[in-house]
Design an enzyme around this catalytic site. Structure first.
Site, PDB file in Angstrom:
ATOM      1  N   ARG A  43      16.986  -0.322 -30.321  1.00  0.00           N
ATOM      2  CA  ARG A  43      18.056  -0.729 -31.248  1.00  0.00           C
ATOM      3  C   ARG A  43      19.309   0.128 -31.046  1.00  0.00           C
ATOM      4  O   ARG A  43      19.208   1.324 -30.784  1.00  0.00           O
ATOM      5  CB  ARG A  43      17.573  -0.584 -32.701  1.00  0.00           C
ATOM      6  CG  ARG A  43      16.790  -1.800 -33.168  1.00  0.00           C
ATOM      7  CD  ARG A  43      16.078  -1.598 -34.469  1.00  0.00           C
ATOM      8  NE  ARG A  43      16.810  -0.884 -35.506  1.00  0.00           N
ATOM      9  CZ  ARG A  43      16.332  -0.665 -36.732  1.00  0.00           C
ATOM     10  NH1 ARG A  43      15.140  -1.131 -37.053  1.00  0.00           N
ATOM     11  NH2 ARG A  43      17.028  -0.009 -37.628  1.00  0.00           N
ATOM     12  N   ARG A  89      22.783   7.416 -40.777  1.00  0.00           N
ATOM     13  CA  ARG A  89      21.897   6.580 -41.622  1.00  0.00           C
ATOM     14  C   ARG A  89      21.171   7.449 -42.640  1.00  0.00           C
ATOM     15  O   ARG A  89      20.972   7.046 -43.790  1.00  0.00           O
ATOM     16  CB  ARG A  89      20.884   5.825 -40.751  1.00  0.00           C
ATOM     17  CG  ARG A  89      21.522   4.667 -39.986  1.00  0.00           C
ATOM     18  CD  ARG A  89      20.669   4.223 -38.808  1.00  0.00           C
ATOM     19  NE  ARG A  89      19.371   3.718 -39.192  1.00  0.00           N
ATOM     20  CZ  ARG A  89      18.357   3.577 -38.334  1.00  0.00           C
ATOM     21  NH1 ARG A  89      18.503   3.905 -37.068  1.00  0.00           N
ATOM     22  NH2 ARG A  89      17.209   3.093 -38.749  1.00  0.00           N
ATOM     23  N   ARG A  96      11.535   4.869 -30.424  1.00  0.00           N
ATOM     24  CA  ARG A  96      11.066   3.572 -30.933  1.00  0.00           C
ATOM     25  C   ARG A  96      11.526   2.450 -29.993  1.00  0.00           C
ATOM     26  O   ARG A  96      12.621   2.473 -29.455  1.00  0.00           O
ATOM     27  CB  ARG A  96      11.644   3.315 -32.325  1.00  0.00           C
ATOM     28  CG  ARG A  96      11.351   1.892 -32.801  1.00  0.00           C
ATOM     29  CD  ARG A  96      11.628   1.684 -34.249  1.00  0.00           C
ATOM     30  NE  ARG A  96      13.014   1.879 -34.613  1.00  0.00           N
ATOM     31  CZ  ARG A  96      13.466   1.778 -35.854  1.00  0.00           C
ATOM     32  NH1 ARG A  96      12.627   1.487 -36.833  1.00  0.00           N
ATOM     33  NH2 ARG A  96      14.724   1.963 -36.126  1.00  0.00           N
ATOM     34  N   LYS A 106       8.390   2.670 -42.724  1.00  0.00           N
ATOM     35  CA  LYS A 106       8.296   1.576 -43.703  1.00  0.00           C
ATOM     36  C   LYS A 106       7.842   0.281 -43.020  1.00  0.00           C
ATOM     37  O   LYS A 106       6.940  -0.394 -43.495  1.00  0.00           O
ATOM     38  CB  LYS A 106       9.658   1.344 -44.393  1.00  0.00           C
ATOM     39  CG  LYS A 106      10.183   2.545 -45.144  1.00  0.00           C
ATOM     40  CD  LYS A 106      11.501   2.250 -45.833  1.00  0.00           C
ATOM     41  CE  LYS A 106      12.627   1.889 -44.897  1.00  0.00           C
ATOM     42  NZ  LYS A 106      13.048   2.991 -43.992  1.00  0.00           N
ATOM     43  N   ARG A 143      18.731  -1.017 -51.565  1.00  0.00           N
ATOM     44  CA  ARG A 143      19.235   0.228 -50.969  1.00  0.00           C
ATOM     45  C   ARG A 143      20.424   0.789 -51.720  1.00  0.00           C
ATOM     46  O   ARG A 143      21.036   1.763 -51.263  1.00  0.00           O
ATOM     47  CB  ARG A 143      19.690  -0.064 -49.546  1.00  0.00           C
ATOM     48  CG  ARG A 143      18.647   0.141 -48.506  1.00  0.00           C
ATOM     49  CD  ARG A 143      19.207  -0.415 -47.210  1.00  0.00           C
ATOM     50  NE  ARG A 143      18.921   0.429 -46.117  1.00  0.00           N
ATOM     51  CZ  ARG A 143      18.054   0.103 -45.160  1.00  0.00           C
ATOM     52  NH1 ARG A 143      17.378  -1.011 -45.222  1.00  0.00           N
ATOM     53  NH2 ARG A 143      17.883   0.906 -44.152  1.00  0.00           N
TER      54      ARG A 143
HETATM   55  P1  AP5 Z   1       9.248   2.285 -38.459  1.00  0.00           P
HETATM   56  O1  AP5 Z   1       8.006   1.749 -39.076  1.00  0.00           O
HETATM   57  O2  AP5 Z   1      10.045   1.380 -37.579  1.00  0.00           O
HETATM   58  O3  AP5 Z   1      10.169   2.977 -39.561  1.00  0.00           O
HETATM   59  P2  AP5 Z   1      11.146   2.341 -40.637  1.00  0.00           P
HETATM   60  O4  AP5 Z   1      11.096   3.230 -41.829  1.00  0.00           O
HETATM   61  O5  AP5 Z   1      10.843   0.892 -40.844  1.00  0.00           O
HETATM   62  O6  AP5 Z   1      12.519   2.545 -39.865  1.00  0.00           O
HETATM   63  P3  AP5 Z   1      13.834   1.650 -39.789  1.00  0.00           P
HETATM   64  O7  AP5 Z   1      14.767   2.379 -38.832  1.00  0.00           O
HETATM   65  O8  AP5 Z   1      13.532   0.232 -39.425  1.00  0.00           O
HETATM   66  O9  AP5 Z   1      14.367   1.759 -41.199  1.00  0.00           O
HETATM   67  P4  AP5 Z   1      15.751   1.524 -41.675  1.00  0.00           P
HETATM   68  O10 AP5 Z   1      15.484   1.458 -43.110  1.00  0.00           O
HETATM   69  O11 AP5 Z   1      16.808   2.457 -41.250  1.00  0.00           O
HETATM   70  O12 AP5 Z   1      16.173   0.206 -40.858  1.00  0.00           O
HETATM   71  P5  AP5 Z   1      16.432  -1.295 -41.283  1.00  0.00           P
HETATM   72  O13 AP5 Z   1      16.064  -2.164 -40.162  1.00  0.00           O
HETATM   73  O14 AP5 Z   1      15.903  -1.559 -42.650  1.00  0.00           O
HETATM   74  O15 AP5 Z   1       8.801   3.596 -37.620  1.00  0.00           O
HETATM   75  C1  AP5 Z   1       9.746   4.319 -36.837  1.00  0.00           C
HETATM   76  C2  AP5 Z   1       9.087   4.733 -35.512  1.00  0.00           C
HETATM   77  O16 AP5 Z   1       8.044   5.668 -35.781  1.00  0.00           O
HETATM   78  C3  AP5 Z   1       8.415   3.572 -34.743  1.00  0.00           C
HETATM   79  O17 AP5 Z   1       8.606   3.767 -33.353  1.00  0.00           O
HETATM   80  C4  AP5 Z   1       6.923   3.687 -35.123  1.00  0.00           C
HETATM   81  O18 AP5 Z   1       6.083   3.196 -34.101  1.00  0.00           O
HETATM   82  C5  AP5 Z   1       6.796   5.208 -35.279  1.00  0.00           C
HETATM   83  N1  AP5 Z   1       5.791   5.565 -36.286  1.00  0.00           N
HETATM   84  C6  AP5 Z   1       5.649   5.002 -37.524  1.00  0.00           C
HETATM   85  N2  AP5 Z   1       4.646   5.581 -38.196  1.00  0.00           N
HETATM   86  C7  AP5 Z   1       4.160   6.555 -37.358  1.00  0.00           C
HETATM   87  C8  AP5 Z   1       3.105   7.514 -37.473  1.00  0.00           C
HETATM   88  N3  AP5 Z   1       2.364   7.590 -38.577  1.00  0.00           N
HETATM   89  N4  AP5 Z   1       2.878   8.359 -36.454  1.00  0.00           N
HETATM   90  C9  AP5 Z   1       3.637   8.292 -35.334  1.00  0.00           C
HETATM   91  N5  AP5 Z   1       4.644   7.397 -35.142  1.00  0.00           N
HETATM   92  C10 AP5 Z   1       4.892   6.550 -36.148  1.00  0.00           C
HETATM   93  O19 AP5 Z   1      18.022  -1.259 -41.461  1.00  0.00           O
HETATM   94  C11 AP5 Z   1      18.906  -1.158 -40.344  1.00  0.00           C
HETATM   95  C12 AP5 Z   1      20.325  -1.397 -40.805  1.00  0.00           C
HETATM   96  O20 AP5 Z   1      20.446  -2.729 -41.381  1.00  0.00           O
HETATM   97  C13 AP5 Z   1      20.848  -0.461 -41.912  1.00  0.00           C
HETATM   98  O21 AP5 Z   1      21.335   0.755 -41.384  1.00  0.00           O
HETATM   99  C14 AP5 Z   1      21.959  -1.336 -42.534  1.00  0.00           C
HETATM  100  O22 AP5 Z   1      23.123  -1.334 -41.743  1.00  0.00           O
HETATM  101  C15 AP5 Z   1      21.340  -2.730 -42.496  1.00  0.00           C
HETATM  102  N6  AP5 Z   1      20.570  -3.044 -43.716  1.00  0.00           N
HETATM  103  C16 AP5 Z   1      19.231  -3.279 -43.815  1.00  0.00           C
HETATM  104  N7  AP5 Z   1      18.884  -3.511 -45.096  1.00  0.00           N
HETATM  105  C17 AP5 Z   1      20.015  -3.398 -45.833  1.00  0.00           C
HETATM  106  C18 AP5 Z   1      20.297  -3.474 -47.219  1.00  0.00           C
HETATM  107  N8  AP5 Z   1      19.341  -3.727 -48.122  1.00  0.00           N
HETATM  108  N9  AP5 Z   1      21.590  -3.293 -47.609  1.00  0.00           N
HETATM  109  C19 AP5 Z   1      22.574  -3.057 -46.738  1.00  0.00           C
HETATM  110  N10 AP5 Z   1      22.365  -2.939 -45.412  1.00  0.00           N
HETATM  111  C20 AP5 Z   1      21.099  -3.108 -44.952  1.00  0.00           C
END
Ligand code: AP5
Length: 213
Positions: A160, A171, A127, A13, A88
């Protein structure tokens, strides 16, 4: 374009959000980055949020909804935005509807990224993230030009805390239980655009342009 990005953790994402932002010139609103900043700055909310994030649990809706509401009232999102990581839960989706009603606007797209759990675990464990500007790298598929250093702002890259396998698995469970059901809500409004998480990063810009128009 007023977009919500959905998909399991690690499906790509954030990677897509930044590409779409460059393509269409609209800001990305990433709750994960906003919360991580609050944790780093040891704000009142950050101290609470950090406890949930390190375990892979969702931060309480009240905190996240407040942060998003404040961000969505800023002028730069009035001409379009990409919401990455929000909503979410049902409560968060209700809060987003209320914010958009207040602004007199509607979502135009919900981009849903599909990827298997095995690939997700492989990707997240390799990552590396920039704690300063939010840029995302992968040790194999998207390495920084200089090892350990952010291409964009020069900060030292980090792994992270929640990118450990047992936390990633939790997660994924939280996603299936609380977030995935929102697909039905947005599907019934005809907003979902499904996309494969397997498209190679260097092909993503052209792929997304063709998909989104
Ligand atoms: P990446 O693009 O980083 O993936 P992502 O889907 O953004 O992954 P996240 O882990 O950031 O998502 P998340 O939703 O769990 O985390 P968030 O920070 O929102 O890609 C992943 C990896 O793959 C990278 O290394 C990239 O380079 C590689 N990659 C990507 N595309 C590729 C491809 N096509 N080919 C090869 N490699 C590729 O949330 C973290 C925490 O914050 C949550 O667990 C929660 O505790 C809190 N939080 C955040 N938002 C909320 C909310 N709305 N409500 C409550 N808690 C929240």
């Amino acid at each position: 374009m007023r977009m919500v990005l959905m998909g399991p953790p690690g499906s790509g994402k954030g990677t897509r959000a930044h590409i779409i932002s460059d393509l269409y010139g609209i800001p990305v609103v990433t709750t994960g980055d906003m919360l991580r900043e609050a944790v780093r700055d040891e704000t009142e909310f950050g101290k609470i949020a950090g406890k949930y994030m390190s375990k892979g649990d969702l931060v309480p809706d009240k905190i996240v909804n407040g942060i998003v509401r404040e961000r969505m009232m800023k002028p730069d999102v009035q001409d379009g935005f990409i919401l990455d990581g929000f909503p979410r839960s049902k409560t968060q989706a209700d809060a987003l509807d209320a914010i958009l009603d207040e602004l007199g606007i509607e979502l135009t797209h919900v981009l849903f990224v599909v990827l298997s759990d095995d690939v997700i675990i492989q990707r997240l464990s390799k990552r590396r993230s920039c704690p300063k500007c939010g840029a995302v790298y992968h040790l194999e598929s998207a390495p920084p030009k200089q090892k350990g250093v952010c291409d964009v702002c020069g900060a030292q890259l980090i792994q992270r805390d929640d990118d450990k396998e047992e936390v990633i698995r939790h997660r994924l469970e939280v996603y299936r239980e609380l977030t995935e059901p929102l697909l039905e809500r947005y599907g019934s409004r005809g907003l979902i655009v499904e996309t494969s998480g397997e498209v190679a990063i260097d092909e993503l810009s052209a792929y997304l342009k063709a998909l989104l128009g």
